[in-house]
Motif scaffolding. Sequence first.
Motif, short mmCIF file in Angstrom:
data_model
loop_
_atom_site.label_atom_id
_atom_site.label_comp_id
_atom_site.label_asym_id
_atom_site.label_seq_id
_atom_site.Cartn_x
_atom_site.Cartn_y
_atom_site.Cartn_z
N TYR A 197 4.08 9.98 -9.66
CA TYR A 197 2.75 9.64 -10.91
C TYR A 197 2.45 11.30 -11.40
O TYR A 197 2.64 11.65 -12.07
N GLY A 198 1.75 11.48 -9.95
CA GLY A 198 0.96 12.63 -10.35
C GLY A 198 1.43 13.80 -10.01
O GLY A 198 0.96 15.61 -10.45
N MET A 199 2.64 14.02 -10.04
CA MET A 199 4.15 15.77 -10.20
C MET A 199 4.21 14.98 -10.86
O MET A 199 4.15 16.50 -11.79
N VAL A 200 4.78 14.48 -11.89
CA VAL A 200 5.57 14.39 -13.46
C VAL A 200 4.09 14.76 -14.07
O VAL A 200 4.18 15.58 -15.01
N VAL A 201 2.71 14.13 -14.10
CA VAL A 201 1.92 14.72 -15.01
C VAL A 201 1.30 15.95 -14.67
O VAL A 201 0.79 16.41 -15.89
N ALA A 202 1.24 16.28 -13.34
CA ALA A 202 0.76 18.16 -13.03
C ALA A 202 1.46 18.68 -13.75
O ALA A 202 2.25 19.43 -14.63
N SER A 219 1.00 -1.55 0.55
CA SER A 219 0.21 0.05 0.44
C SER A 219 0.83 0.97 -0.26
O SER A 219 0.21 2.08 -1.07
N ALA A 220 2.56 1.06 0.67
CA ALA A 220 2.84 2.61 1.11
C ALA A 220 3.46 2.68 -0.77
O ALA A 220 3.66 3.59 -0.97
N ALA A 221 3.56 1.68 -0.82
CA ALA A 221 4.86 1.58 -2.31
C ALA A 221 4.27 2.32 -3.72
O ALA A 221 4.23 2.95 -4.33
N ASN A 245 1.91 6.70 -6.99
CA ASN A 245 1.26 7.83 -7.17
C ASN A 245 0.97 8.38 -7.56
O ASN A 245 0.85 10.20 -7.77
N SER A 246 2.17 9.25 -6.03
CA SER A 246 1.67 10.37 -6.00
C SER A 246 3.56 11.21 -7.05
O SER A 246 3.59 12.05 -7.46
#
Length: 67
Positions: A62-67, A52-54, A59-60
């Motif tokens: 990936y969210g920083m790269v896409v945003a 879950s932590a991984a 996801n975090s």
Amino acid sequence: MKSSLGKLKRFAFQKHDGKERKEFQPPPKIDHLALASQEMQDMRNCYDSLLSAAAATANSAYGMVVA
């Protein structure tokens, strides 16, 4: 020399009260199957937490790269 032997004999043959002596009690019997089952459940919970932590970290990131 006799004095030392006398003291040693008195020390060796001292009578003890029943109150002072601790009775030997065998350790409680452990259900090994139940213990192994609990350990497996603990490992499964730990592994799930790590996954879950991984996933949250991925996801975090990936969210920083896409945003």
